[in-house]
Structures are given as structure tokens and as C-alpha cells.
Motif scaffolding. Structure first.
Motif, PDB file in Angstrom:
ATOM      1  N   UNK A  64       0.829  -1.215   0.000  1.00  0.00           N
ATOM      2  CA  UNK A  64       0.000   0.000   0.000  1.00  0.00           C
ATOM      3  C   UNK A  64       0.858   1.257   0.000  1.00  0.00           C
ATOM      4  N   UNK A  65       2.124   1.149  -0.399  1.00  0.00           N
ATOM      5  CA  UNK A  65       3.031   2.295  -0.285  1.00  0.00           C
ATOM      6  C   UNK A  65       3.476   2.793  -1.653  1.00  0.00           C
ATOM      7  N   UNK A  66       3.344   4.099  -1.874  1.00  0.00           N
ATOM      8  CA  UNK A  66       3.882   4.707  -3.095  1.00  0.00           C
ATOM      9  C   UNK A  66       5.173   5.424  -2.745  1.00  0.00           C
ATOM     10  N   UNK A  67       5.865   5.917  -3.749  1.00  0.00           N
ATOM     11  CA  UNK A  67       7.114   6.630  -3.478  1.00  0.00           C
ATOM     12  C   UNK A  67       8.286   5.674  -3.380  1.00  0.00           C
ATOM     13  N   UNK A  68       9.332   6.119  -2.697  1.00  0.00           N
ATOM     14  CA  UNK A  68      10.553   5.321  -2.588  1.00  0.00           C
ATOM     15  C   UNK A  68      10.268   3.973  -1.941  1.00  0.00           C
ATOM     16  N   UNK A  69      10.874   2.929  -2.491  1.00  0.00           N
ATOM     17  CA  UNK A  69      10.691   1.578  -1.945  1.00  0.00           C
ATOM     18  C   UNK A  69      11.241   1.499  -0.528  1.00  0.00           C
ATOM     19  N   UNK A  70      10.602   0.697   0.288  1.00  0.00           N
ATOM     20  CA  UNK A  70      11.081   0.481   1.648  1.00  0.00           C
ATOM     21  C   UNK A  70      11.949  -0.759   1.738  1.00  0.00           C
ATOM     22  N   UNK A  71      12.580  -0.926   2.882  1.00  0.00           N
ATOM     23  CA  UNK A  71      13.267  -2.176   3.197  1.00  0.00           C
ATOM     24  C   UNK A  71      13.215  -2.367   4.707  1.00  0.00           C
ATOM     25  N   UNK A  75      31.026   9.605  -4.728  1.00  0.00           N
ATOM     26  CA  UNK A  75      29.864  10.466  -4.558  1.00  0.00           C
ATOM     27  C   UNK A  75      28.671   9.744  -5.150  1.00  0.00           C
ATOM     28  N   UNK A  76      27.553   9.791  -4.435  1.00  0.00           N
ATOM     29  CA  UNK A  76      26.365   9.115  -4.918  1.00  0.00           C
ATOM     30  C   UNK A  76      25.142   9.984  -4.699  1.00  0.00           C
ATOM     31  N   UNK A  77      24.305  10.060  -5.722  1.00  0.00           N
ATOM     32  CA  UNK A  77      23.088  10.867  -5.625  1.00  0.00           C
ATOM     33  C   UNK A  77      21.896   9.917  -5.486  1.00  0.00           C
ATOM     34  N   UNK A  78      20.958  10.298  -4.649  1.00  0.00           N
ATOM     35  CA  UNK A  78      19.720   9.517  -4.541  1.00  0.00           C
ATOM     36  C   UNK A  78      18.604  10.447  -4.079  1.00  0.00           C
ATOM     37  N   UNK A  79      17.480  10.415  -4.787  1.00  0.00           N
ATOM     38  CA  UNK A  79      16.340  11.245  -4.415  1.00  0.00           C
ATOM     39  C   UNK A  79      15.253  10.370  -3.778  1.00  0.00           C
ATOM     40  N   UNK A  80      14.583  10.911  -2.794  1.00  0.00           N
ATOM     41  CA  UNK A  80      13.524  10.180  -2.102  1.00  0.00           C
ATOM     42  C   UNK A  80      12.175  10.783  -2.445  1.00  0.00           C
ATOM     43  N   UNK A  81      11.166   9.940  -2.517  1.00  0.00           N
ATOM     44  CA  UNK A  81       9.806  10.399  -2.802  1.00  0.00           C
ATOM     45  C   UNK A  81       8.876   9.950  -1.671  1.00  0.00           C
ATOM     46  N   UNK A  82       8.227  10.939  -1.042  1.00  0.00           N
ATOM     47  CA  UNK A  82       7.308  10.656   0.074  1.00  0.00           C
ATOM     48  C   UNK A  82       5.871  10.825  -0.389  1.00  0.00           C
TER      49      UNK A  82
END
Ligand code: DHB
Ligand code: FE
Length: 285
Positions: free
Chosen positions: A100-107, A275-282
Motif C-alpha cells: 500500500x506504499x507509493x514513493x521510494x521503496x522500503x526495506x 559520490x552518490x546521488x539519490x532522491x527520495x519520494x514521500x
């Protein structure tokens, strides 16, 4: 084993197992409310039915049953229930929650989260020892909502193992709060955190969980990972982990907690670092 200034003892399963049990008791969300008799009946029946079926399928003998009983007693006495459950069971609970979760995957959260760590500005370095070993890593990105709008002043609650795979607060000899912090994003939801690349994590081999892994002929490794809880007022928090492209054990995580969307692609910075880039979506709560 090489030691750093502040790491004099070698961590053991007993240390991390017992501290994980303590941390769970201390940080557990207040009473999760009454569980109805219907729910207990349904879930416990299903679990027992699975166990009964395994006994029939595998023709489990009395000596095997007694050995299992002994092992379960050892697991409890060693304080390793959190370790064991988080490695072998939590990923399925997470899968169900993720439906039931949208956006960035969880773990999975895992057993080594500690709340109330130091709050840090959007451009920052995680607390580390003066002689902290490991490849320097800059981890940067943006927190946005599902429509692409930046989320200002979101929190990245970040924790990870050191260059030997040990977590502060659980392995002895590491200062409290080391490689942990709550990074607050700027007005555009951006952050840039300097830290080191963690090592893969090995389930402590000297405790009951390790003995089981050895007895079954499995390997005890998780790929190197960063742990995060990303949260902001009005949004559903995301508990997740990020892994490293090409990392050892990425395809055979003992905890089965990797997802292709959660793999970082670090670039060399030219001075020996990454260097690493990562964007999160809530998504909205
Ligand atoms: C365990 C350790 C971890 O670092 C993790 O992310 C998940 C599980 C464990 O030992 O149970
Ligand atoms: Fe971990």
C-alpha cells in the motif's frame, strides 16, 4: 584483526545480540493496542499449520525436535530473537506493508536502529572517529513528494556500519552516535552528507543464529548498506536501505532485503572518494 584507537575489544554475538534485545525493548512503540482474539487465532493457527506441515513433509524425528527446542532456548538466552527475526522474517512483513506504499521503496529496519540521534544541517558530515577508516562517501540528493514538489526540512534519519561492518551502540569500543545522525533537508528538500562507505555486514557467527547458518551451510552476509528513515510532517515515513552497485552479496543477501530500485551508483570523485546521488519520494500520510 586490525583495531582502531577506540576499538579494543572484538565484538561478539553476545554483545550485539543482547544489545539488540535491549534496544528493541527501549525503543518499542508504546503499546500497539489490544490484538483481537480473532486475529491471534487466525495468525497463530496459520503459523502452527506451517510448522506442522514442515514436520510431516520432512519426517522430523524426536532427536531433531529436541535439538530445535534446545536451539530456540539458546536463541532467547543469547538475546538473539531480534537478530534472527530481522534477518529471516522481517522482509516478508515489509513486503506486505509495501503493497500500500507509493514513493521510494522500503526495506527492513533491522535490529540496529537507535532513535534521538544528533540533528544535523542539510550539508553535513556524520559523526565519526578522528581515525575513521573507509572510503570517503558523499551522499547527496533531494526529498520530493509524489507530484515532484520538494519537501523542505524533511528528516533523513541515517545510520550505517563502519568499515569493519560494526554498528555504534551495539559493538563495543565505538563511540555513541558514531556514523548516525538526523540530517534535515534545506528549503528545497536537498541534502549532502559526508561519511564513509560501510563494509558488508556479517551475522555474528558465534551465537545461535550464526550456528544455525553454519549448520545449514549458508553464508552469513548482508551486502554493504546505508539505513534510512525519511520522514516529514504530514507524510508517511519510509524505512529503507540503500546498497552499492557491484557490492559483494548484493545478489544473495541473507536477509533478502535488497531491491533493484535501492542500489546506489557511486562515482569516483578523483581524490579516492565516492559520490552518490539519490532522491527520495514521500507520499502524504
Ligand atoms: C541484521 C543486521 C543488519 O544490519 C540489518 O540491516 C538487518 C538485520 C541482523 O543481524 O539481524
Ligand atoms: Fe544493517
Amino acid at each position: 584483526m586490525t583495531t582502531t584507537e577506540s576499538t579494543e575489544e572484538s565484538p561478539t554475538a553476545a554483545d550485539s545480540g543482547a544489545s539488540a534485545t535491549e534496544a528493541f525493548r527501549a525503543t518499542r512503540q508504546h503499546a500497539d493496542g489490544e490484538v483481537s482474539a480473532e486475529r491471534v487465532d487466525a495468525v497463530v493457527r496459520a503459523v502452527l499449520a506451517g510448522v506442522h506441515q514442515a514436520i510431516r513433509d520432512e519426517r522430523v524425528t524426536y532427536p531433531e525436535f529436541q535439538a530445535a527446542k534446545q536451539w530456540l532456548m539458546d536463541l532467547g538466552e543469547g538475546g538473539e530473537w531480534p537478530l534472527f527475526l530481522d534477518v529471516f522474517v522481517e522482509h516478508v512483513v515489509e513486503d506486505v506493508a509495501a503493497e500500500s506504499q507509493r514513493g521510494t521503496k522500503g526495506s527492513i529496519l533491522g535490529p540496529y536502529y537507535l532513535p534521538d540521534q544528533q540533528r544535523l544541517p542539510s550539508v553535513t558530515a556524520l559523526p565519526s572517529r578522528p581515525d575513521e577508516r573507509g572510503t570517503p562517501l558523499v551522499f547527496a540528493g533531494q526529498v520530493r513528494d509524489v507530484d515532484g514538489n520538494p519537501v523542505p526540512r524533511a528528516e533523513l534519519d541515517l545510520w550505517h556500519a563502519d568499515e569493519q561492518g560494526y554498528y555504534s551502540g551495539f559493538a563495543p569500543g565505538i563511540p555513541d552516535g558514531n556514523l548516525r545522525g538526523v540530517v534535515v533537508t534545506d528549503g528545497h528538500g536537498r541534502f549532502e552528507v559526508s561519511t564513509i562507505q560501510p563494509a558488508p555486514y556479517q551475522i555474528p557467527t558465534d551465537g545461535p543464529t550464526g550456528k544455525l547458518i553454519e549448520a545449514a551451510g549458508w553464508h552469513p552476509w548482508r551486502p554493504a548498506h546505508l539505513h534510512l528513515i525519511v520522514r516529514a510532517p504530514g507524510y508517511r515515513p519510509i524505512t529503507t536501505q540503500l546498497y552499492f552497485e557491484g557490492g559483494k552479496w548484493l545478489d544473495s543477501d541473507i536477509a533478502e532485503a535488497t531491491k533493484p530500485e535501492l542500489v546506489l551508483h557511486p562515482e569516483p570523485t578523483g581524490d579516492g572518494g565516492l559520490r552518490s546521488e539519490y532522491d527520495f519520494v514521500l507520499e502524504r500520510a
